[in-house]
Write an enzyme that holds these catalytic residues in place. Structure first.
Site, PDB file in Angstrom:
ATOM      1  N   CYS A   1     -24.890   4.334 -13.117  1.00 31.75           N
ATOM      2  CA  CYS A   1     -23.962   5.463 -13.231  1.00 31.75           C
ATOM      3  C   CYS A   1     -24.643   6.695 -13.829  1.00 31.75           C
ATOM      4  CB  CYS A   1     -22.764   5.051 -14.090  1.00 31.75           C
ATOM      5  SG  CYS A   1     -21.562   6.381 -14.236  1.00 31.75           S
TER       6      CYS A   1
ATOM      7  N   CYS B   1     -18.654  -1.884 -17.805  1.00 30.64           N
ATOM      8  CA  CYS B   1     -18.510  -1.553 -16.382  1.00 30.64           C
ATOM      9  C   CYS B   1     -19.671  -2.090 -15.545  1.00 30.64           C
ATOM     10  CB  CYS B   1     -18.424  -0.033 -16.243  1.00 30.64           C
ATOM     11  SG  CYS B   1     -18.329   0.509 -14.533  1.00 30.64           S
TER      12      CYS B   1
ATOM     13  N   CYS C   1     -17.572   2.341 -20.564  1.00 29.72           N
ATOM     14  CA  CYS C   1     -18.772   2.182 -19.743  1.00 29.72           C
ATOM     15  C   CYS C   1     -19.545   0.904 -20.074  1.00 29.72           C
ATOM     16  CB  CYS C   1     -19.678   3.397 -19.919  1.00 29.72           C
ATOM     17  SG  CYS C   1     -18.871   4.919 -19.411  1.00 29.72           S
TER      18      CYS C   1
ATOM     19  N   GLU D   1       0.827  -1.203   0.000  1.00 31.07           N
ATOM     20  CA  GLU D   1       0.000   0.000   0.000  1.00 31.07           C
ATOM     21  C   GLU D   1       0.869   1.264   0.000  1.00 31.07           C
ATOM     22  OE1 GLU D   1      -3.217   0.724  -0.307  1.00 31.07           O
ATOM     23  OE2 GLU D   1      -3.425  -1.379  -0.823  1.00 31.07           O
TER      24      GLU D   1
ATOM     25  N   CYS E   1     -12.815   2.642 -15.930  1.00 24.94           N
ATOM     26  CA  CYS E   1     -13.227   4.031 -15.683  1.00 24.94           C
ATOM     27  C   CYS E   1     -11.984   4.920 -15.679  1.00 24.94           C
ATOM     28  CB  CYS E   1     -13.985   4.128 -14.353  1.00 24.94           C
ATOM     29  SG  CYS E   1     -14.875   5.680 -14.192  1.00 24.94           S
TER      30      CYS E   1
END
Ligand code: SF4
Length: 322
Positions: A204, A198, A195, A35, A188
């Site tokens: 959305c 997605c 899209c 991370e 995205c």
């Protein structure tokens, strides 16, 4: 959201980057390390050059906590944003000193967030990925998805976190959060999002004109100028370990106010940081008497932890010597 969560899980199983090593370990230390490395660096770079060597050198939190900072910085060399390495080290030291043998990262977000270098997002990521807690992660890709789903041109952090908390899949926070990051990285995207593929397509609100969300901020980066002096004595180069906040702990050439008249100009190097661009005019001065505590050959300098800009200065020097 139940059917959306199902779609996301399905998408993640088929298209997610499920083979990433930090997604296939239960070790909170390795997950935390990934991370921190990924905060400012691309997956490819972390994977190919940094994650495994770092873990090999410091396989446990205890090994990291007991290591000298110099060695940690050396393993971080080239990754940039060295505060990340210093905070990793500091946190490992704190936990090692407090817990003794086999120290561990705490699992509670309130405790994680008190440790050096662990902000809200990193704490949430460690909680979600290492301890499978039902909390969302928030990084640039996730922010963009949230803004587009809710057709928000501008969104403050508080609003985004609230939305993220409402949307998270509480049964499967690991898969949900990993999928969010992958959807942001592969579908995205900032430009020409896909899209039609997605899992959020049905809900959305921004899909008709996704690139409007979020509003792009124009950023101008100032340029700072600096004179750098390479002091040469007996064919060795003087370097000092930086004490100030900027690049603290790394070895580097001297920045000076005004170059000596007797110094020879050898060229210029530039380096772009997040908030500014640095332009360094580099001078060389052959000393009759040593004026510094530490002098190194170029080969020895390669073994030290130095910043990218000092590496460029060294390469410039070596080019001029050819
Ligand atoms: S539908 Fe399009 S704009 Fe909306 S989240 Fe998915 S990729 Fe982004």
């Amino acid at each position: 959201m139940r059917s959306i969560h199902r779609k996301i899980r399905h998408w993640y199983t088929r298209y997610g980057r499920t083979d990433l090593p930090w997604r296939n370990t239960a070790d909170p230390y390795a997950i935390w390390l990934s991370e921190v490395m990924l905060q400012q660096t691309q997956v490819k770079t972390v994977l190919e050059r940094y994650y495994f060597p770092f873990l090999e050198k410091f396989p446990t939190l205890e090994a990291l906590g007991n290591a000298p900072l110099d060695e940690v910085l050396k393993m971080w060399e080239g990754l940039g944003y060295y505060n990340r390495a210093k905070n990793l080290h500091k946190t490992a030291q704190i936990l090692t000193q407090a817990q003794g043998a086999a120290p561990a990262l705490p699992s509670k977000i309130e405790e994680l967030i008190k440790l050096p270098g662990i902000g809200k997002n990193t704490a949430n990521a460690v909680a979600a990925f290492a301890f499978r807690q039902p909390v969302p992660v928030m990084e640039a890709n996730v922010r963009r998805i949230l803004c587009r789903i809710h057709a928000m041109k501008d969104a403050d952090e508080k609003a985004l976190w609230q939305i993220a908390c409402e949307m998270v899949d509480r049964q499967n926070p690991f898969e949900y959060n990993q999928a969010m990051m992958d959807i942001g990285a592969t579908l995205c995207t900032s430009k020409t999002p896909r899209c039609e593929a997605c899992p959020f397509e049905s809900i959305c609100q921004g899909k008709s004109d996704p690139e409007r969300y979020p509003r792009k901020k124009r950023r101008t980066v100032p340029t700072k100028e600096q004179y750098i002096m390479i002091n040469l004595y007996n064919n060795k180069l003087a370097l000092s370990q930086r004490q100030g906040k900027f690049l603290h702990g790394l070895w580097g050439f001297d920045a000076i106010e005004v170059p000596l008249c007797a110094a020879e100009e050898v060229g210029e190097v530039t380096h772009t940081y997040t908030h500014f661009k640095l332009r360094c005019k580099v001078y060389l001065y052959d000393e009759l008497e040593p004026t510094h505590d530490h002098y190194f050959t170029p080969e020895q300098i390669r073994q030290l932890a130095i910043s990218k800009v000092d590496e460029k200065i060294l390469n410039l020097y070596l080019d001029t010597m050819k």
